[in-house]
Design a protein around this motif. Structure first.
Motif, short mmCIF file in Angstrom:
data_model
loop_
_atom_site.label_atom_id
_atom_site.label_comp_id
_atom_site.label_asym_id
_atom_site.label_seq_id
_atom_site.Cartn_x
_atom_site.Cartn_y
_atom_site.Cartn_z
N GLU A 1 72.71 30.15 2.92
CA GLU A 1 71.82 30.58 1.83
C GLU A 1 72.68 31.17 0.72
N GLU A 2 73.33 30.29 -0.01
CA GLU A 2 74.30 30.71 -1.01
C GLU A 2 73.63 31.42 -2.17
N PRO A 3 74.26 32.46 -2.71
CA PRO A 3 73.76 33.08 -3.93
C PRO A 3 73.60 32.04 -5.04
N MET A 4 72.60 32.24 -5.87
CA MET A 4 72.29 31.28 -6.95
C MET A 4 73.03 31.67 -8.21
N ALA A 5 73.90 30.77 -8.70
CA ALA A 5 74.68 31.00 -9.92
C ALA A 5 74.23 30.04 -10.99
N LEU A 6 73.99 30.58 -12.18
CA LEU A 6 73.52 29.74 -13.28
C LEU A 6 74.03 30.31 -14.60
N SER A 7 74.53 29.41 -15.44
CA SER A 7 74.87 29.81 -16.80
C SER A 7 73.58 29.79 -17.61
N TYR A 8 73.10 30.98 -17.94
CA TYR A 8 71.78 31.13 -18.56
C TYR A 8 71.87 32.16 -19.67
N PHE A 9 71.36 31.80 -20.85
CA PHE A 9 71.34 32.72 -21.97
C PHE A 9 70.02 33.48 -21.96
N PRO A 10 70.01 34.73 -21.47
CA PRO A 10 68.75 35.46 -21.33
C PRO A 10 68.16 35.81 -22.70
N PRO A 11 66.84 35.91 -22.78
CA PRO A 11 66.18 36.14 -24.07
C PRO A 11 66.23 37.58 -24.55
N ALA A 12 66.82 38.49 -23.79
CA ALA A 12 66.89 39.91 -24.17
C ALA A 12 65.51 40.45 -24.49
N SER A 13 64.64 40.41 -23.46
CA SER A 13 63.24 40.79 -23.64
C SER A 13 63.05 42.30 -23.74
N GLY A 14 64.09 43.06 -23.40
CA GLY A 14 63.97 44.51 -23.43
C GLY A 14 63.23 45.08 -22.23
N ALA A 15 63.11 44.29 -21.17
CA ALA A 15 62.41 44.75 -19.97
C ALA A 15 63.19 45.89 -19.32
N THR A 16 62.46 46.76 -18.64
CA THR A 16 63.10 47.86 -17.93
C THR A 16 63.92 47.32 -16.77
N ALA A 17 64.85 48.14 -16.30
CA ALA A 17 65.76 47.72 -15.25
C ALA A 17 64.99 47.27 -14.01
N ILE A 18 65.38 46.11 -13.49
CA ILE A 18 64.74 45.55 -12.30
C ILE A 18 65.43 46.14 -11.07
N LYS A 19 64.63 46.70 -10.18
CA LYS A 19 65.18 47.36 -8.99
C LYS A 19 65.29 46.38 -7.83
N PRO A 20 66.27 46.57 -6.96
CA PRO A 20 66.34 45.75 -5.75
C PRO A 20 65.09 45.97 -4.89
N ALA A 21 64.63 44.92 -4.26
CA ALA A 21 63.46 45.04 -3.39
C ALA A 21 63.84 45.55 -2.01
N LEU A 22 65.09 45.30 -1.60
CA LEU A 22 65.46 45.63 -0.22
C LEU A 22 66.96 45.87 -0.15
N LEU A 23 67.36 46.92 0.55
CA LEU A 23 68.76 47.21 0.81
C LEU A 23 68.92 47.53 2.29
N ILE A 24 69.92 46.95 2.90
CA ILE A 24 70.24 47.23 4.31
C ILE A 24 71.63 47.85 4.33
N ASP A 25 71.82 48.90 5.14
CA ASP A 25 73.09 49.60 5.13
C ASP A 25 74.22 48.72 5.66
N SER A 26 75.38 49.30 5.80
CA SER A 26 76.60 48.54 6.10
C SER A 26 76.69 48.01 7.53
N ASN A 27 75.71 48.31 8.37
CA ASN A 27 75.72 47.75 9.73
C ASN A 27 75.68 46.23 9.64
N PRO A 28 76.77 45.53 9.98
CA PRO A 28 76.81 44.08 9.76
C PRO A 28 76.12 43.27 10.85
N VAL A 29 75.74 43.91 11.94
CA VAL A 29 75.23 43.18 13.09
C VAL A 29 73.81 42.66 12.85
#
Length: 678
Positions: A588-616
């Motif tokens: 499930e590779e990260p999605m990379a795209l060359s994209y010129f964003p429209p600079a909509s002035g939207a507020t900062a988008i927060k991560p939906a989920l974070l898991i700590d450093s436990n790699p298991v």
């Protein structure tokens, strides 16, 4: 299953078949080695099972038509009803029941059942590899579906998607599930049905690719506009943990460069200059216009990371260079040492932190004797070697690659601050293979890409991984678990990775794949099953010629097939704790795209989920529940120890520390009130 008039004799020896007469006009001949131990009709099955047991014992008698429909017919129900009545008169109770009820009664009786703690394989081992293109595309849809599900949940939780796309995701899931049909995914269908299956999978991919793009663009709404001197590259990490690696992105320059100069790219994260190199783009237009940029970076967990690509005009494109001896290409960093034999095209050394993990001659392509049967129903292994793909001569390699002049059959095709890529061209009979080795300068795992131009029939191709271990265990990923696999040459089946663990020393080797399921271990060598060329739905029957001898017959997986693997090495603990997440990121590779964003002035988008450093612990699911009230999170612990995991949901400002027990997958519901078991 054959029905014949009673007066006729079965054309095969009686000890090959079980004969059950069920009326005055016909018999059923049933071959156990093909269809299992059931007798082929309902009453006969029940009688056969009951006769094995003493009085007062609970008997489980499973019956049905077999693997071609299974369900009860009217005549079966009528005969069983008659049988129940007859047995009741004898004091025997026969019930239509369930497995759950059977085990409940067994527990009450105090009887000790046999415990089987290993897999139920092997069966029809050819199915692990047959029609590999179907298997690869199925895996691609499976990976993209769950990645897109997370992206849509992320966008929805931030209020960027008005409606979560339940219906569209369900349609894609229907195609995914349909592709699991028992002759689709095993690769035992006819050629038109194979094409139908691929059509279904591609339809599912089209649905999720549009949803993924929609979610991606929504998740980029808080990005600033591009600067005049830079081309932006936006990379979304779908995983709730930091991902470090080498990332690729293609884009067009502002304009065509018709001079004989070259615009050399450099990728920046803010003001930080990152290791960057340009590689051959997909198109072939002989002007400096299209760019494929490769850069090494660290991606923030479950969010978009912004990069900017700037350029410096130089007189010519840099020429790849690498330390070379008369016999080997030698690649070396502080932690990684790889040597590739210029005479064989194979890897002679793979060393991490001073420890050798492969024996000489690694990644050879071996051709095994096979047959026409896509099921592989009469075999358990493919161990008879017919030979190996061998490095072509320089002239043969040039002819195959359509080059005007000869160059070495083993050659460096890319080199820069990120990685070195070595290419080798091999041949066997009517088939060719182009193998690329990707050697990173900022990590210790190497990638192998095999492009096979396969024109063999009734043969199997295996990629040999000779671990540098005297004794080892082979462990494969299975559905929500790990399985210790036999090292007897038997064909094994696993999912996204295999591990070789040294029996004496503290070292292990991981082989991660995309869309490969079959493998074996023979003479201490891990052999990855890449492709097999059986025929379509060629079903062996004793005493009969299966393949037509008066015409050409189609064989599966003829032509070009591509296989990509990642090799990682380290201590047993390091590999065991990290390989699951690494395999998930690889698929499930990260999605990379060359994209010129429209600079909509939207507020900062927060991560939906974070898991700590436990790699298991792995995240197998994150989505909005069907009722729209909570988000569903599913965690999986493949280890034999309980794991503590800190789960944060910044977009809802909630967090919790959860315990996922050994070998457990646990489901949680998340809303603004907190995280709870679901």
């Amino acid at each position: 299953l054959h029905t014949r008039p009673a007066q006729e004799t079965c054309p095969l020896e009686s000890d090959t078949y079980i004969w059950v007469g069920y009326d005055g006009s016909s018999v059923i001949c049933h071959r156990p080695s093909f269809y299992g131990s059931a007798l082929g009709n309902a009453v006969g099955s029940i009688v056969n099972e009951m006769e094995k047991y003493k009085d007062d014992e609970v008997v489980l008698a499973m019956w049905g038509v077999g693997n071609h429909g299974g369900g009860p017919s009217r005549i079966d129900i009528e005969r069983i009803a008659e049988f129940i009545k007859e047995q009741k008169e004898k004091g025997v109770t026969v019930l239509h029941s369930t497995p759950e009820k059977y085990f409940e009664d067994v527990r009450k009786s105090g009887k000790q059942l046999y415990v089987h703690e290993k897999d139920l394989n092997y069966h029809s081992v050819g199915c692990y590899t047959s029609q590999v293109l179907v298997k690869q595309k199925y895996r691609e849809l499976e990976n993209m579906y769950f990645m897109t599900e997370r992206m849509c949940a992320h966008a929805h939780a931030n209020g960027l998607m008005e409606e979560y796309p339940h219906e569209e995701l369900e349609k894609a899931m229907e195609e995914l599930l349909l592709a699991q049909f028992h002759d689709y995914l095993p690769g035992t269908c006819t050629k038109p049905v194979e094409e139908t299956c691929l059509q279904k999978i591609y339809h599912g991919l089209e649905i999720v690719s549009k949803l993924k793009a929609r979610a991606f663009f929504n998740l980029c709404k808080d990005q600033e506009a591009a600067k005049e001197d830079a081309i932006p590259i936006l990379v979304y990490n779908p995983h709730p943990f930091t991902v470090e690696g080498d990332f690729e992105c293609e884009f067009m320059m502002w304009d065509q460069n018709w001079t004989h100069t070259f615009d050399l790219p450099t990728v920046y994260e803010g003001d930080k200059k990152l290791p960057t190199q340009q590689e051959k783009e997909y198109s072939t237009i002989p002007i400096d216009w299209r760019k494929k940029v490769v850069f090494h970076a660290e991606l923030k967990p479950m969010q978009v990371t912004r990069f900017d690509c700037r350029f410096k005009r130089v007189s010519e494109k840099p020429i790849p260079t690498i330390l070379t001896s008369t016999t080997h290409y030698i690649f070396s960093t502080d932690r990684l040492h790889v040597t590739i034999n210029r005479k064989t095209g194979l890897v002679d050394s793979y060393r991490v932190d001073g420890v050798d993990y492969l024996k000489k001659g690694a990644f050879s392509l071996e051709v095994m004797d096979d047959n026409y049967d896509p099921w592989g129903m009469t075999v358990s292994s493919f161990t008879d070697s017919l030979g190996n793909f061998l490095l072509l001569s320089d002239s043969e390699a040039a002819r195959f690659s359509m080059l005007k002049e000869e160059i070495p059959a083993v050659r460096i095709i890319e080199d820069g601050d990120v990685r070195t890529v070595v290419e080798a061209v091999f041949g066997y009979n009517d088939s060719k293979a182009v193998v690329k080795y990707y050697l990173p300068k900022h990590s210790t795992s190497i990638d192998i890409k095999v492009d096979v131009f396969w024109n063999e029939k009734q043969k199997m191709l295996k990629l040999n991984v000779p671990g540098n271990f005297e004794e080892f265990d082979c462990i494969g990923q299975v559905a929500f678990g790990l399985e210790k696999l036999p090292c007897t040459g038997r064909e094994n089946v696993s999912q996204k990775f295999l591990m070789l663990e040294d029996a004496k020393e503290d070292k292990a080797l991981a082989v991660i794949n995309k869309g490969i399921y079959g493998s074996s271990v023979q003479d201490g060598v891990l052999k990855i099953s890449l492709v097999r060329s059986a025929s379509y739905t060629a079903h062996p029957l004793p005493g009969r010629e299966t393949m037509p001898q008066e015409r050409h017959s189609d064989y599966i997986d003829q032509g070009e097939r591509t296989f990509i693997l990642r090799i990682d090495a380290g201590s047993k603990e390091y590999i065991a704790n990290n390989v699951g997440r690494k395999a998930q990121v690889f698929n499930e590779e990260p999605m990379a795209l060359s994209y010129f964003p429209p600079a909509s002035g939207a507020t900062a988008i927060k991560p939906a989920l974070l898991i700590d450093s436990n790699p298991v612990v792995e995240v197998s699911c994150f989505r909005l529940a069907d009722d729209g009230k909570k988000y569903i999170l599913r965690l999986f612990n493949p280890s034999g120890l309980d794991q503590s995991v800190k789960v944060k949901v910044p977009v809802m400002d909630v967090e919790s520390c959860v315990i996922v027990k050994a070998h457990e997958f646990a489901t949680y519901g998340i809303d603004k009130s907190g995280i709870s078991e679901f």
